[in-house]
Motif scaffolding. Structure first.
Motif, PDB file in Angstrom:
ATOM      1  N   ARG A  39     -26.127  51.381  -2.897  1.00 34.37           N
ATOM      2  CA  ARG A  39     -24.839  51.267  -3.576  1.00 34.37           C
ATOM      3  C   ARG A  39     -24.936  51.573  -5.061  1.00 34.37           C
ATOM      4  O   ARG A  39     -24.014  52.158  -5.638  1.00 34.37           O
ATOM      5  CB  ARG A  39     -24.276  49.855  -3.364  1.00 34.37           C
ATOM      6  N   GLN A  40     -26.008  51.166  -5.692  1.00 34.76           N
ATOM      7  CA  GLN A  40     -26.165  51.374  -7.124  1.00 34.76           C
ATOM      8  C   GLN A  40     -27.266  52.398  -7.368  1.00 34.76           C
ATOM      9  O   GLN A  40     -28.451  52.090  -7.290  1.00 34.76           O
ATOM     10  CB  GLN A  40     -26.488  50.052  -7.826  1.00 34.76           C
ATOM     11  N   ASP A  41     -26.847  53.621  -7.655  1.00 33.28           N
ATOM     12  CA  ASP A  41     -27.793  54.712  -7.863  1.00 33.28           C
ATOM     13  C   ASP A  41     -27.169  55.684  -8.855  1.00 33.28           C
ATOM     14  O   ASP A  41     -26.348  56.529  -8.488  1.00 33.28           O
ATOM     15  CB  ASP A  41     -28.111  55.403  -6.534  1.00 33.28           C
ATOM     16  N   VAL A  42     -27.533  55.549 -10.130  1.00 32.17           N
ATOM     17  CA  VAL A  42     -26.932  56.369 -11.171  1.00 32.17           C
ATOM     18  C   VAL A  42     -27.238  57.848 -10.958  1.00 32.17           C
ATOM     19  O   VAL A  42     -26.397  58.712 -11.209  1.00 32.17           O
ATOM     20  CB  VAL A  42     -27.423  55.910 -12.566  1.00 32.17           C
ATOM     21  N   THR A  43     -28.445  58.164 -10.490  1.00 27.41           N
ATOM     22  CA  THR A  43     -28.803  59.559 -10.234  1.00 27.41           C
ATOM     23  C   THR A  43     -27.883  60.167  -9.187  1.00 27.41           C
ATOM     24  O   THR A  43     -27.400  61.300  -9.342  1.00 27.41           O
ATOM     25  CB  THR A  43     -30.268  59.658  -9.792  1.00 27.41           C
ATOM     26  N   ALA A  44     -27.604  59.416  -8.120  1.00 25.11           N
ATOM     27  CA  ALA A  44     -26.666  59.895  -7.107  1.00 25.11           C
ATOM     28  C   ALA A  44     -25.271  60.047  -7.696  1.00 25.11           C
ATOM     29  O   ALA A  44     -24.531  60.983  -7.342  1.00 25.11           O
ATOM     30  CB  ALA A  44     -26.646  58.951  -5.916  1.00 25.11           C
ATOM     31  N   ASP A  45     -24.889  59.149  -8.589  1.00 22.96           N
ATOM     32  CA  ASP A  45     -23.564  59.233  -9.212  1.00 22.96           C
ATOM     33  C   ASP A  45     -23.370  60.566  -9.928  1.00 22.96           C
ATOM     34  O   ASP A  45     -22.281  61.152  -9.890  1.00 22.96           O
ATOM     35  CB  ASP A  45     -23.373  58.092 -10.218  1.00 22.96           C
ATOM     36  N   LEU A  46     -24.424  61.049 -10.597  1.00 24.62           N
ATOM     37  CA  LEU A  46     -24.327  62.322 -11.313  1.00 24.62           C
ATOM     38  C   LEU A  46     -24.047  63.479 -10.357  1.00 24.62           C
ATOM     39  O   LEU A  46     -23.235  64.368 -10.648  1.00 24.62           O
ATOM     40  CB  LEU A  46     -25.624  62.582 -12.083  1.00 24.62           C
TER      41      LEU A  46
ATOM     42  N   GLY B 253     -31.920  61.671 -13.979  1.00 24.78           N
ATOM     43  CA  GLY B 253     -30.807  61.429 -14.880  1.00 24.78           C
ATOM     44  C   GLY B 253     -31.214  61.252 -16.330  1.00 24.78           C
ATOM     45  O   GLY B 253     -30.557  61.784 -17.242  1.00 24.78           O
ATOM     46  N   PHE B 254     -32.319  60.536 -16.588  1.00 23.30           N
ATOM     47  CA  PHE B 254     -32.734  60.277 -17.964  1.00 23.30           C
ATOM     48  C   PHE B 254     -33.125  61.551 -18.684  1.00 23.30           C
ATOM     49  O   PHE B 254     -32.878  61.704 -19.892  1.00 23.30           O
ATOM     50  CB  PHE B 254     -33.878  59.254 -17.992  1.00 23.30           C
ATOM     51  N   VAL B 255     -33.726  62.513 -17.961  1.00 26.23           N
ATOM     52  CA  VAL B 255     -34.096  63.786 -18.578  1.00 26.23           C
ATOM     53  C   VAL B 255     -32.858  64.646 -18.806  1.00 26.23           C
ATOM     54  O   VAL B 255     -32.706  65.277 -19.855  1.00 26.23           O
ATOM     55  CB  VAL B 255     -35.127  64.526 -17.705  1.00 26.23           C
ATOM     56  N   GLU B 256     -31.951  64.675 -17.834  1.00 25.48           N
ATOM     57  CA  GLU B 256     -30.726  65.467 -17.993  1.00 25.48           C
ATOM     58  C   GLU B 256     -29.912  64.976 -19.186  1.00 25.48           C
ATOM     59  O   GLU B 256     -29.384  65.785 -19.963  1.00 25.48           O
ATOM     60  CB  GLU B 256     -29.881  65.399 -16.722  1.00 25.48           C
ATOM     61  N   LEU B 257     -29.802  63.671 -19.349  1.00 24.84           N
ATOM     62  CA  LEU B 257     -29.003  63.119 -20.444  1.00 24.84           C
ATOM     63  C   LEU B 257     -29.608  63.455 -21.806  1.00 24.84           C
ATOM     64  O   LEU B 257     -28.881  63.672 -22.772  1.00 24.84           O
ATOM     65  CB  LEU B 257     -28.876  61.600 -20.287  1.00 24.84           C
TER      66      LEU B 257
END
Length: 312
Positions: A9-16, A286-290
């Motif tokens: 349910r909580q997956d920031v990478t998937a959110d992107l 996500g951290f690298v993309e940001l």
């Protein structure tokens, strides 16, 4: 055609990636196997030569014949959220869900049959050697004497986890730790231990392979730094070009493992050589993309949205 994302349910990478797919107008369903059978459902039927199947979650129903691709991002254990969880219920729900999905012609990122061996560090190191990467001398052993001999031979080594931190509450960190040949290795007999020659780092390199696309980032290492995952040294990730030798080795590694996605970690030494450390088949980006602005999520979304033959 629908993209099926298997994640918690909580997956920031998937959110992107979800945001990118919606931007492209691609239908998607986000499904957590942990929600079976109480908050999600499935049905599959084989009858008179016909094969039908459906998944339902959060009021949405998707036919497995309408699934274009499957992204195995960070799925929960089947039935983990059930009112009465058990190992047997997990096994039953896992058999049903993945057995049904294996029977489809969808593209996988990554297919579990490829992802499972790719998680194991000794397998990674052997494939990396065969692919043409520079690989530090490494020993995995339960014999204290073998560990001592290796430490004397290499002089300067690190000890690290082969499988990552244990899943305990509260969570624990297991940073890669530098040790010398005078270390007491008697505790090696208590469990398999991974030792590796220490590479003095000028920088950490994180490289993402998405299908045939490569994205690399570099972060300058602090003096004497061993594990760049822990501690803040004031340095940031910056996009960097991929050397031709690394590009060829990455594509060879992906072909040998059958992966569609991989997050590679390298240690760059003072001469600029990239030493292979590991390839995480489900590593977050996500951290690298940001920090770098590289369109990694868009590349994942485009791969999942593209038509094509099954990738296993």
């Amino acid at each position: 055609m629908t993209v099926l994302i298997l994640t918690c349910r909580q997956d920031v990478t998937a959110d992107l990636v979800v945001a990118e797919l919606r931007e492209q107008g691609v239908p998607l369903v986000r499904f957590d196997p942990a929600d079976l059978p109480d908050q999600a459902g499935l049905s599959v039927e084989f009858d008179r030569g016909d094969f039908t199947g459906y998944l339902s979650t959060e009021g949405r129903l998707v036919s497995i014949h309408g699934v274009r691709s499957i992204w195995v991002r960070r799925p929960g254990r089947p039935a983990a959220h059930a009112a009465n969880p058990s190992e047997w219920l997990t096994a039953e729900c896992g058999q049903a869900l993945y057995g049904m999905l294996y029977a489809t012609t969808a593209r996988w990122m990554n297919h579990p049959a490829a992802a499972e061996p790719a998680r194991h560090k000794p397998f990674q190191l052997r494939v990396a050697q065969h692919s043409g990467f520079a690989v530090p001398s490494t020993l995995v052993t339960t014999y204290p004497r073998a560990a001592r001999d290796f430490a004397v031979q290499c002089t300067d080594i690190v000890v690290k986890s082969a499988s990552g931190p244990p899943t305990v509450d509260p969570p624990v960190a297991l940073p890669t730790t530098r040790i010398g040949p005078d270390t007491d290795f008697s505790d090696v007999a208590a469990g398999a231990t991974l030792l590796q020659r220490y590479i003095p780092k000028a920088a950490d390199i994180r490289l993402f392979c998405v299908g045939s696309e490569l994205f690399a980032a570099r972060k300058t290492a602090a003096s004497g730094q061993v594990d760049g995952r822990y501690g803040c040294h004031g340095h940031h990730w910056e996009a960097v070009d991929v050397p031709a030798r690394i590009l060829r080795a990455v594509h060879e590694y992906m072909a040998l493992t059958g992966l569609a996605y991989g997050a590679f970690d390298f240690a760059e030494d003072a001469e600029g050589l990239w030493w292979f450390l590991e390839c995480n088949q489900g590593g977050q980006f996500g951290f690298v993309e940001l920090e770098t602005g590289q369109p990694i999520a868009a590349a994942v979304a485009s791969w999942l949205a593209a038509p094509g033959a099954t990738h296993r």
